[in-house]
Design a protein around this motif. Structure first.
Motif, PDB file in Angstrom:
ATOM      1  N   THR A 103      73.026 -13.812 -45.043  1.00  0.00           N
ATOM      2  CA  THR A 103      73.952 -14.683 -45.761  1.00  0.00           C
ATOM      3  C   THR A 103      75.161 -14.986 -44.887  1.00  0.00           C
ATOM      4  OG1 THR A 103      73.252 -13.805 -47.909  1.00  0.00           O
ATOM      5  CG2 THR A 103      75.401 -14.913 -47.835  1.00  0.00           C
ATOM      6  N   ARG A 104      75.712 -13.959 -44.249  1.00  0.00           N
ATOM      7  CA  ARG A 104      76.872 -14.156 -43.364  1.00  0.00           C
ATOM      8  C   ARG A 104      76.530 -15.081 -42.201  1.00  0.00           C
ATOM      9  NH1 ARG A 104      81.385 -11.000 -43.138  1.00  0.00           N
ATOM     10  NH2 ARG A 104      81.898 -12.756 -41.808  1.00  0.00           N
ATOM     11  N   LYS A 105      75.381 -14.882 -41.581  1.00  0.00           N
ATOM     12  CA  LYS A 105      74.964 -15.717 -40.447  1.00  0.00           C
ATOM     13  C   LYS A 105      74.798 -17.176 -40.890  1.00  0.00           C
ATOM     14  CE  LYS A 105      73.458 -14.542 -36.667  1.00  0.00           C
ATOM     15  NZ  LYS A 105      74.197 -14.294 -35.451  1.00  0.00           N
ATOM     16  N   THR A 106      74.221 -17.390 -42.068  1.00  0.00           N
ATOM     17  CA  THR A 106      74.043 -18.742 -42.587  1.00  0.00           C
ATOM     18  C   THR A 106      75.394 -19.384 -42.872  1.00  0.00           C
ATOM     19  OG1 THR A 106      71.898 -18.146 -43.506  1.00  0.00           O
ATOM     20  CG2 THR A 106      72.939 -20.127 -44.398  1.00  0.00           C
ATOM     21  N   LEU A 107      76.320 -18.630 -43.451  1.00  0.00           N
ATOM     22  CA  LEU A 107      77.663 -19.159 -43.692  1.00  0.00           C
ATOM     23  C   LEU A 107      78.355 -19.531 -42.378  1.00  0.00           C
ATOM     24  CD1 LEU A 107      78.869 -16.805 -46.565  1.00  0.00           C
ATOM     25  CD2 LEU A 107      78.595 -19.296 -46.703  1.00  0.00           C
ATOM     26  N   ASP A 108      78.178 -18.716 -41.345  1.00  0.00           N
ATOM     27  CA  ASP A 108      78.754 -19.030 -40.028  1.00  0.00           C
ATOM     28  C   ASP A 108      78.202 -20.351 -39.494  1.00  0.00           C
ATOM     29  OD1 ASP A 108      80.300 -16.731 -40.051  1.00  0.00           O
ATOM     30  OD2 ASP A 108      78.918 -15.584 -38.779  1.00  0.00           O
ATOM     31  N   ARG A 109      76.878 -20.548 -39.614  1.00  0.00           N
ATOM     32  CA  ARG A 109      76.259 -21.806 -39.166  1.00  0.00           C
ATOM     33  C   ARG A 109      76.774 -22.983 -39.990  1.00  0.00           C
ATOM     34  NH1 ARG A 109      71.263 -19.226 -39.424  1.00  0.00           N
ATOM     35  NH2 ARG A 109      70.712 -20.579 -41.151  1.00  0.00           N
ATOM     36  N   MET A 110      76.936 -22.755 -41.286  1.00  0.00           N
ATOM     37  CA  MET A 110      77.426 -23.813 -42.159  1.00  0.00           C
ATOM     38  C   MET A 110      78.880 -24.178 -41.843  1.00  0.00           C
ATOM     39  SD  MET A 110      75.585 -22.640 -45.714  1.00  0.00           S
ATOM     40  CE  MET A 110      76.107 -24.039 -46.711  1.00  0.00           C
ATOM     41  N   LEU A 111      79.664 -23.195 -41.426  1.00  0.00           N
ATOM     42  CA  LEU A 111      81.036 -23.464 -40.982  1.00  0.00           C
ATOM     43  C   LEU A 111      81.024 -24.358 -39.742  1.00  0.00           C
ATOM     44  CD1 LEU A 111      83.000 -20.098 -41.311  1.00  0.00           C
ATOM     45  CD2 LEU A 111      83.715 -22.330 -42.173  1.00  0.00           C
ATOM     46  N   GLU A 112      80.160 -24.034 -38.787  1.00  0.00           N
ATOM     47  CA  GLU A 112      80.042 -24.825 -37.562  1.00  0.00           C
ATOM     48  C   GLU A 112      79.630 -26.261 -37.869  1.00  0.00           C
ATOM     49  OE1 GLU A 112      77.332 -22.789 -34.969  1.00  0.00           O
ATOM     50  OE2 GLU A 112      78.613 -21.012 -34.847  1.00  0.00           O
ATOM     51  N   LYS A 113      78.769 -26.429 -38.868  1.00  0.00           N
ATOM     52  CA  LYS A 113      78.294 -27.760 -39.258  1.00  0.00           C
ATOM     53  C   LYS A 113      79.266 -28.458 -40.214  1.00  0.00           C
ATOM     54  CE  LYS A 113      73.375 -26.531 -39.112  1.00  0.00           C
ATOM     55  NZ  LYS A 113      72.157 -26.450 -39.955  1.00  0.00           N
ATOM     56  N   GLN A 114      80.351 -27.789 -40.560  1.00  0.00           N
ATOM     57  CA  GLN A 114      81.372 -28.296 -41.477  1.00  0.00           C
ATOM     58  C   GLN A 114      80.819 -28.575 -42.876  1.00  0.00           C
ATOM     59  OE1 GLN A 114      83.106 -31.591 -39.309  1.00  0.00           O
ATOM     60  NE2 GLN A 114      84.349 -30.205 -38.090  1.00  0.00           N
ATOM     61  N   MET A 115      79.865 -27.745 -43.295  1.00  0.00           N
ATOM     62  CA  MET A 115      79.327 -27.841 -44.650  1.00  0.00           C
ATOM     63  C   MET A 115      80.177 -27.046 -45.637  1.00  0.00           C
ATOM     64  SD  MET A 115      75.272 -27.389 -44.048  1.00  0.00           S
ATOM     65  CE  MET A 115      74.277 -28.695 -43.341  1.00  0.00           C
ATOM     66  N   VAL A 116      80.860 -26.022 -45.127  1.00  0.00           N
ATOM     67  CA  VAL A 116      81.754 -25.193 -45.933  1.00  0.00           C
ATOM     68  C   VAL A 116      83.075 -25.053 -45.190  1.00  0.00           C
ATOM     69  CG1 VAL A 116      79.911 -23.877 -47.082  1.00  0.00           C
ATOM     70  CG2 VAL A 116      80.918 -22.999 -44.979  1.00  0.00           C
ATOM     71  N   VAL A 117      84.098 -24.689 -45.948  1.00  0.00           N
ATOM     72  CA  VAL A 117      85.397 -24.361 -45.356  1.00  0.00           C
ATOM     73  C   VAL A 117      85.708 -22.914 -45.703  1.00  0.00           C
ATOM     74  CG1 VAL A 117      86.299 -26.714 -45.347  1.00  0.00           C
ATOM     75  CG2 VAL A 117      86.631 -25.285 -47.359  1.00  0.00           C
ATOM     76  N   GLN A 118      86.482 -22.295 -44.839  1.00  0.00           N
ATOM     77  CA  GLN A 118      86.824 -20.884 -45.014  1.00  0.00           C
ATOM     78  C   GLN A 118      88.334 -20.754 -45.124  1.00  0.00           C
ATOM     79  OE1 GLN A 118      86.526 -18.382 -41.488  1.00  0.00           O
ATOM     80  NE2 GLN A 118      85.310 -16.940 -42.680  1.00  0.00           N
ATOM     81  N   GLN A 119      88.767 -19.927 -46.061  1.00  0.00           N
ATOM     82  CA  GLN A 119      90.182 -19.627 -46.245  1.00  0.00           C
ATOM     83  C   GLN A 119      90.318 -18.129 -46.446  1.00  0.00           C
ATOM     84  OE1 GLN A 119      90.791 -21.875 -49.807  1.00  0.00           O
ATOM     85  NE2 GLN A 119      91.288 -23.767 -48.716  1.00  0.00           N
ATOM     86  N   VAL A 120      91.538 -17.635 -46.355  1.00  0.00           N
ATOM     87  CA  VAL A 120      91.800 -16.225 -46.630  1.00  0.00           C
ATOM     88  C   VAL A 120      92.527 -16.132 -47.963  1.00  0.00           C
ATOM     89  CG1 VAL A 120      92.968 -14.135 -45.859  1.00  0.00           C
ATOM     90  CG2 VAL A 120      91.908 -15.656 -44.176  1.00  0.00           C
TER      91      VAL A 120
END
Length: 90
Positions: free
Chosen positions: A41-58
């Motif tokens: 799941t973490r690896k997929t989220l990382d790939r999705m971040l690179e593809k700009q499919m998701v955004v990450q915040q703290v």
């Protein structure tokens, strides 16, 4: 727009229902369907971040994710791609 894979779409659908969510919260919601590990799941989220499919915040000291793609546009593109690539429809 890049077309999400089936697994990426599963994570996006989770986020469209409720966001933002932590990687752990996303994993808990998709674990039964995808039957994979938390690290996947973490690896997929990382790939999705690179593809700009998701955004990450703290938030509260942890990383949380939100969908960057519009639900209707993404599902329409996914359906068009499936129709042309798999069903060989114009």
């Amino acid at each position: 727009m890049s077309i999400p894979s089936v697994t990426e779409l599963t994570l996006l659908k989770c986020l469209w229902k409720q966001q933002p969510l932590s990687a752990r919260e996303i994993h808990q919601q998709v674990e039964a369907e995808l039957q994979w590990s938390y690290s996947s799941t973490r690896k997929t989220l990382d790939r999705m971040l690179e593809k700009q499919m998701v955004v990450q915040q703290v938030a509260h000291g942890i990383n949380v994710y939100a969908a960057a793609l519009d639900k209707v546009e993404t599902l329409a593109a996914f359906a068009r791609d499936f129709g042309s690539r798999v069903m060989e429809m114009d």
